[in-house]
Design an enzyme around this catalytic site. Structure first.
Site, PDB file in Angstrom:
ATOM      1  N   THR A  18       0.804  -1.222   0.000  1.00  0.00           N
ATOM      2  CA  THR A  18       0.000   0.000   0.000  1.00  0.00           C
ATOM      3  C   THR A  18       0.840   1.276   0.000  1.00  0.00           C
ATOM      4  O   THR A  18       0.305   2.362  -0.217  1.00  0.00           O
ATOM      5  CB  THR A  18      -0.904   0.017   1.258  1.00  0.00           C
ATOM      6  N   THR A  20       4.315   3.987  -0.792  1.00  0.00           N
ATOM      7  CA  THR A  20       4.847   4.698  -1.969  1.00  0.00           C
ATOM      8  C   THR A  20       5.607   3.734  -2.888  1.00  0.00           C
ATOM      9  O   THR A  20       5.372   3.692  -4.098  1.00  0.00           O
ATOM     10  CB  THR A  20       5.813   5.822  -1.505  1.00  0.00           C
ATOM     11  N   VAL A  21       6.511   2.956  -2.297  1.00  0.00           N
ATOM     12  CA  VAL A  21       7.285   2.001  -3.097  1.00  0.00           C
ATOM     13  C   VAL A  21       6.387   0.835  -3.516  1.00  0.00           C
ATOM     14  O   VAL A  21       6.448   0.374  -4.664  1.00  0.00           O
ATOM     15  CB  VAL A  21       8.521   1.512  -2.303  1.00  0.00           C
ATOM     16  N   LEU A  90       8.491  -2.579   2.644  1.00  0.00           N
ATOM     17  CA  LEU A  90       8.034  -2.418   4.029  1.00  0.00           C
ATOM     18  C   LEU A  90       8.748  -1.284   4.728  1.00  0.00           C
ATOM     19  O   LEU A  90       9.942  -1.037   4.483  1.00  0.00           O
ATOM     20  CB  LEU A  90       8.286  -3.706   4.818  1.00  0.00           C
ATOM     21  N   ASP A  91       8.038  -0.661   5.626  1.00  0.00           N
ATOM     22  CA  ASP A  91       8.622   0.296   6.547  1.00  0.00           C
ATOM     23  C   ASP A  91       9.786  -0.383   7.278  1.00  0.00           C
ATOM     24  O   ASP A  91       9.658  -1.517   7.739  1.00  0.00           O
ATOM     25  CB  ASP A  91       7.513   0.687   7.526  1.00  0.00           C
ATOM     26  N   CYS A 159      18.211   5.087  -2.209  1.00  0.00           N
ATOM     27  CA  CYS A 159      17.950   5.673  -3.534  1.00  0.00           C
ATOM     28  C   CYS A 159      19.035   6.669  -3.974  1.00  0.00           C
ATOM     29  O   CYS A 159      19.378   6.731  -5.162  1.00  0.00           O
ATOM     30  CB  CYS A 159      16.576   6.326  -3.571  1.00  0.00           C
ATOM     31  N   HIS A 261      15.797  12.273  -7.584  1.00  0.00           N
ATOM     32  CA  HIS A 261      16.905  12.787  -6.773  1.00  0.00           C
ATOM     33  C   HIS A 261      18.008  13.291  -7.719  1.00  0.00           C
ATOM     34  O   HIS A 261      18.453  12.555  -8.614  1.00  0.00           O
ATOM     35  CB  HIS A 261      17.493  11.679  -5.897  1.00  0.00           C
ATOM     36  N   ASN A 348      13.900   8.258  -7.860  1.00  0.00           N
ATOM     37  CA  ASN A 348      14.103   7.576  -6.569  1.00  0.00           C
ATOM     38  C   ASN A 348      13.109   6.458  -6.312  1.00  0.00           C
ATOM     39  O   ASN A 348      13.428   5.503  -5.597  1.00  0.00           O
ATOM     40  CB  ASN A 348      14.040   8.592  -5.418  1.00  0.00           C
TER      41      ASN A 348
HETATM   42  N1  LIG Z   1      10.341   6.214  -1.064  1.00  0.00           N
HETATM   43  C1  LIG Z   1      11.552   5.994  -1.599  1.00  0.00           C
HETATM   44  O1  LIG Z   1      12.013   6.730  -2.499  1.00  0.00           O
HETATM   45  C2  LIG Z   1      12.393   4.855  -1.127  1.00  0.00           C
HETATM   46  C3  LIG Z   1      12.019   4.048  -0.053  1.00  0.00           C
HETATM   47  N2  LIG Z   1      12.830   3.017   0.337  1.00  0.00           N
HETATM   48  C4  LIG Z   1      12.493   2.140   1.466  1.00  0.00           C
HETATM   49  O2  LIG Z   1      11.350   1.338   1.096  1.00  0.00           O
HETATM   50  C5  LIG Z   1      10.527   1.103   2.230  1.00  0.00           C
HETATM   51  C6  LIG Z   1       9.137   1.643   1.962  1.00  0.00           C
HETATM   52  O3  LIG Z   1       9.180   3.056   1.785  1.00  0.00           O
HETATM   53  P1  LIG Z   1       7.877   3.877   1.406  1.00  0.00           P
HETATM   54  O4  LIG Z   1       7.069   3.139   0.397  1.00  0.00           O
HETATM   55  O5  LIG Z   1       8.353   5.223   1.070  1.00  0.00           O
HETATM   56  O6  LIG Z   1       7.048   3.873   2.800  1.00  0.00           O
HETATM   57  P2  LIG Z   1       5.511   4.096   3.070  1.00  0.00           P
HETATM   58  O7  LIG Z   1       5.421   4.660   4.437  1.00  0.00           O
HETATM   59  O8  LIG Z   1       4.869   4.829   1.947  1.00  0.00           O
HETATM   60  O9  LIG Z   1       4.893   2.586   3.075  1.00  0.00           O
HETATM   61  C7  LIG Z   1       5.192   1.671   4.122  1.00  0.00           C
HETATM   62  C8  LIG Z   1       4.498   0.319   3.901  1.00  0.00           C
HETATM   63  O10 LIG Z   1       4.801  -0.527   5.031  1.00  0.00           O
HETATM   64  C9  LIG Z   1       3.561  -1.056   5.552  1.00  0.00           C
HETATM   65  N3  LIG Z   1       3.658  -1.270   6.998  1.00  0.00           N
HETATM   66  C10 LIG Z   1       3.824  -0.343   7.968  1.00  0.00           C
HETATM   67  N4  LIG Z   1       3.801  -0.932   9.176  1.00  0.00           N
HETATM   68  C11 LIG Z   1       3.601  -2.252   8.986  1.00  0.00           C
HETATM   69  C12 LIG Z   1       3.481  -3.372   9.829  1.00  0.00           C
HETATM   70  N5  LIG Z   1       3.546  -3.260  11.169  1.00  0.00           N
HETATM   71  N6  LIG Z   1       3.296  -4.592   9.278  1.00  0.00           N
HETATM   72  C13 LIG Z   1       3.232  -4.724   7.929  1.00  0.00           C
HETATM   73  N7  LIG Z   1       3.319  -3.703   7.071  1.00  0.00           N
HETATM   74  C14 LIG Z   1       3.516  -2.475   7.584  1.00  0.00           C
HETATM   75  C15 LIG Z   1       2.522  -0.015   5.229  1.00  0.00           C
HETATM   76  O11 LIG Z   1       1.225  -0.599   5.273  1.00  0.00           O
HETATM   77  P3  LIG Z   1      -0.104   0.243   5.722  1.00  0.00           P
HETATM   78  O12 LIG Z   1      -0.509   1.049   4.509  1.00  0.00           O
HETATM   79  O13 LIG Z   1      -1.072  -0.809   6.043  1.00  0.00           O
HETATM   80  O14 LIG Z   1       0.288   1.091   6.882  1.00  0.00           O
HETATM   81  C16 LIG Z   1       2.965   0.396   3.815  1.00  0.00           C
HETATM   82  O15 LIG Z   1       2.494  -0.546   2.885  1.00  0.00           O
HETATM   83  C17 LIG Z   1      11.200   1.790   3.416  1.00  0.00           C
HETATM   84  O16 LIG Z   1      11.975   0.837   4.105  1.00  0.00           O
HETATM   85  C18 LIG Z   1      12.050   2.864   2.753  1.00  0.00           C
HETATM   86  O17 LIG Z   1      13.122   3.232   3.581  1.00  0.00           O
HETATM   87  C19 LIG Z   1      13.966   2.735  -0.361  1.00  0.00           C
HETATM   88  C20 LIG Z   1      14.346   3.490  -1.427  1.00  0.00           C
HETATM   89  C21 LIG Z   1      13.598   4.604  -1.872  1.00  0.00           C
HETATM   90  N1  LIG Z   2      16.056   8.174   2.755  1.00  0.00           N
HETATM   91  C1  LIG Z   2      15.675   8.204   1.360  1.00  0.00           C
HETATM   92  C2  LIG Z   2      14.654   7.139   1.028  1.00  0.00           C
HETATM   93  C3  LIG Z   2      14.838   5.880   1.809  1.00  0.00           C
HETATM   94  O1  LIG Z   2      13.890   5.356   2.298  1.00  0.00           O
HETATM   95  O2  LIG Z   2      16.063   5.409   1.946  1.00  0.00           O
HETATM   96  P1  LIG Z   2      16.480   4.053   2.688  1.00  0.00           P
HETATM   97  O3  LIG Z   2      15.841   2.931   1.945  1.00  0.00           O
HETATM   98  O4  LIG Z   2      17.950   4.031   2.636  1.00  0.00           O
HETATM   99  O5  LIG Z   2      15.957   4.134   4.100  1.00  0.00           O
HETATM  100  C4  LIG Z   2      15.109   9.554   1.014  1.00  0.00           C
HETATM  101  O6  LIG Z   2      14.652  10.173   1.935  1.00  0.00           O
HETATM  102  O7  LIG Z   2      15.075   9.999  -0.095  1.00  0.00           O
END
Ligand SMILES: NC(=O)C1=CN([C@@H]2O[C@H](COP(=O)(O)OP(=O)(O)OC[C@H]3O[C@@H](n4cnc5c(N)ncnc54)[C@H](OP(=O)(O)O)[C@@H]3O)[C@@H](O)[C@H]2O)C=CC1
Ligand SMILES: N[C@@H](CC(=O)OP(=O)(O)O)C(=O)O
Length: 372
Positions: A18, A20-21, A90-91, A159, A261, A348
C-alpha cells in the site's frame, strides 16, 4: 522491455503493497512479462480490505484491474506460500523481522528496506552495477539455521546511493579505481514516503538534513563498488573496495521536488593523468549493464543517458525517461579540486527503489536462483 524467458509465469507477492514504493511495485508488476502478482501484504490496518480501499493511491496511472479487488493480507509467510518471490516495500521499523520470517519460510525476498544492507552475507545490489554479488547467496543459505534451499534475501540500495554508484561504476570500469568522491544531493519529497514531510516544512524551502542518509551513501557505495574476497577455507566476504581505498563524502538536502533525486558529484581517479571530460562522457554513454545484456526485461537500454544541453538533467523533464529505469547525467566538466565533476539524476521510486528490486529478481531468474 526486451529479453527472452521460457514463458513460465512466476507468482510473486508484494509486502508493504500500500505504500509509496509498494504502489510502484504494483504498477510495474501488473505489466511484467512473467512475474504475476499473487498476494499483497501490509499492516493490520490494511489487512482484510480490498486493495483499492486499503491503499491511498497516489500514482498517475489508475490502480491495475488485477489488484483492485484483491484482499490485502497481513505480512505472514503462510499467506504467500504459493509465491516464489516476494518484493518488500516495508517500513524499515518492521522489515527486519518480517523479511527474516519470509526467508526462513524458503521465499526469495527482494527488499528496499535498509535493515539487511550491512549483513555480511546479504548482497546489496544495484542491478545495473553489481549483480555479480548474487554469488553470495549460497553462503547465505548454508549459514542459515537450518540451511535453506530456496530462501534468501537480496537488498537494493538507498535511492541516493543508487543514483551515484551507476556513473561511478562506469568510470571505474573504463579508467580504473577512484580515489575520492564528493557528493551533494537534492532529494525529492517522495523519498520520505507518504504523507512524508509537512508542506509547511518543505514548500519554499530546502532542508539540509536527512537522518542517516549521508552515512548510508558513504558506506553502501563501498560495498557495492567493492568485490568479493574468498578466504583460504572458501568463506566469502564483501571487500568494501579495500584493495583500492575510496574516500566518499556526502552532503544530503531535501528539496521541493516530488520525484527524482539530483546529485552533484566530483571525483578523483587513481590514474594520472586523469581522463578528459570528453573521455568521461564517452565512457558513461557506452556503459552497458549485464542485466540488459542478459535480457532482463526491465533493464534500461541506456544505463546512463548523457545530456549535452548545459541545463540538464532536470527531475521534472528526465525522471520518466525509460520509465525511470536508468540514470541521466549532464554537465560533465573538469573539477579544479578533484578531477571531474558532473550532475546525475535518478528516479528515486523507480531505479532508486521498485525497479531495482524487480531487475534484481529478473537477474536471479536468469541465474537459476528462482524457479516458478
Ligand atoms: N520512497 C523511496 O524513495 C524509497 C524508499 N525506500 C524504502 O522502502 C521502504 C518503503 O518506503 P515507502 O514506500 O516510502 O514507505 P511508506 O510509508 O509509503 O509505506 C510503508 C508500507 O509498510 C507497511 N507497513 C507499515 N507498518 C507495517 C506493519 N507493522 N506490518 C506490515 N506492514 C507495515 C505499510 O502498510 P499500511 O498502509 O497498512 O500502513 C505500507 O504498505 C522503506 O523501508 C524505505 O526506507 C527505499 C528506497 C527509496
Ligand atoms: N532516505 C531516502 C529514502 C529511503 O527510504 O532510503 P532508505 O531505503 O535508505 O531508508 C530519502 O529520503 O530519499
Amino acid at each position: 522491455m526486451h529479453g527472452v524467458h521460457d514463458g513460465k509465469q512466476i507468482k510473486v507477492g508484494v509486502l508493504g503493497a500500500t505504500g509509496t514504493v509498494g504502489q510502484r511495485f504494483i504498477l510495474l508488476l501488473a505489466e511484467h512479462p512473467y512475474f504475476v502478482i499473487h498476494a499483497l501484504g501490509a499492516s493490520s490496518r490494511s489487512a482484510g480490505k480490498q486493495y483499492a480501499k486499503a491503499a491511498t493511491w497516489k500514482q498517475v496511472k489508475p490502480i491495475p484491474s488485477q489488484v483492485r479487488e484483491m484482499i490485502v493480507d497481513e505480512c505472514k509467510p503462510e499467506h504467500f506460500s504459493e509465491c516464489a518471490v516476494v518484493f518488500s516495500g516495508l517500513d524499515a521499523d518492521v522489515a527486519g523481522d518480517i523479511e527474516t520470517a519470509f526467508r526462513a519460510a524458503e521465499l526469495a525476498v527482494f527488499s528496499n528496506a535498509k535493515n539487511f544492507r550491512r549483513d555480511p552475507n546479504v548482497p546489496l545490489i544495484v542491478p545495473l552495477v553489481n549483480t555479480a554479488h548474487l554469488s553470495m547467496i549460497p553462503q547465505q543459505q548454508s549459514l542459515h539455521e537450518p540451511p535453506l534451499k530456496k530462501g534468501f534475501i537480496v537488498t537494493n540500495a538507498n535511492c541516493s546511493t543508487t543514483a551515484v554508484v551507476i556513473p561511478l561504476a562506469a568510470l571505474e570500469r573504463a579508467f580504473g579505481p577512484l580515489e575520492s568522491c564528493m557528493i551533494t544531493t537534492m532529494q525529492a519529497i517522495s523519498g520520505a514516503g507518504y504523507p512524508g514531510l509537512p508542506s509547511l516544512d518543505i514548500l519554499d524551502n530546502v532542508v539540509p538534513y536527512i537522518s542517516g542518509e549521508e552515512e548510508k551513501i558513504e558506506w553502501e557505495t563501498l560495498k557495492i563498488l567493492g568485490g568479493i574476497a574468498t578466504e583460504d577455507e572458501g568463506t566469502k566476504s564483501f571487500d568494501m573496495h579495500s584493495r583500492h581505498p575510496l574516500r566518499v563524502s556526502a552532503s544530503c538536502n531535501r528539496v521541493a521536488v516530488i520525484e527524482g533525486h539530483t546529485e552533484t558529484v566530483s571525483v578523483r581517479f587513481a590514474r594520472r593523468p586523469p581522463p578528459s571530460p570528453q573521455q568521461v562522457r564517452e565512457a558513461l554513454q557506452a556503459f552497458t549493464s549485464d542485466a540488459y545484456s542478459l535480457g532482463c526485461p526491465s533493464a534500461p537500454r541506456h544505463t546512463v543517458f548523457v545530456h549535452e544541453e548545459p541545463d540538464r538533467p532536470q527531475p521534472r523533464l528526465d525522471r520518466d525517461f525509460q520509465q525511470g529505469a536508468g540514470v541521466s547525467v549532464g554537465r560533465v566538466r573538469q573539477c579544479r579540486v578533484l578531477d571531474i565533476k558532473f550532475v546525475v539524476m535518478a528516479n528515486n521510486v523507480a531505479i532508486g527503489a521498485a525497479t531495482s528490486s524487480i531487475i534484481n529478481a529478473e537477474f536471479a531468474v536468469v541465474k537459476g536462483l528462482i524457479q516458478a
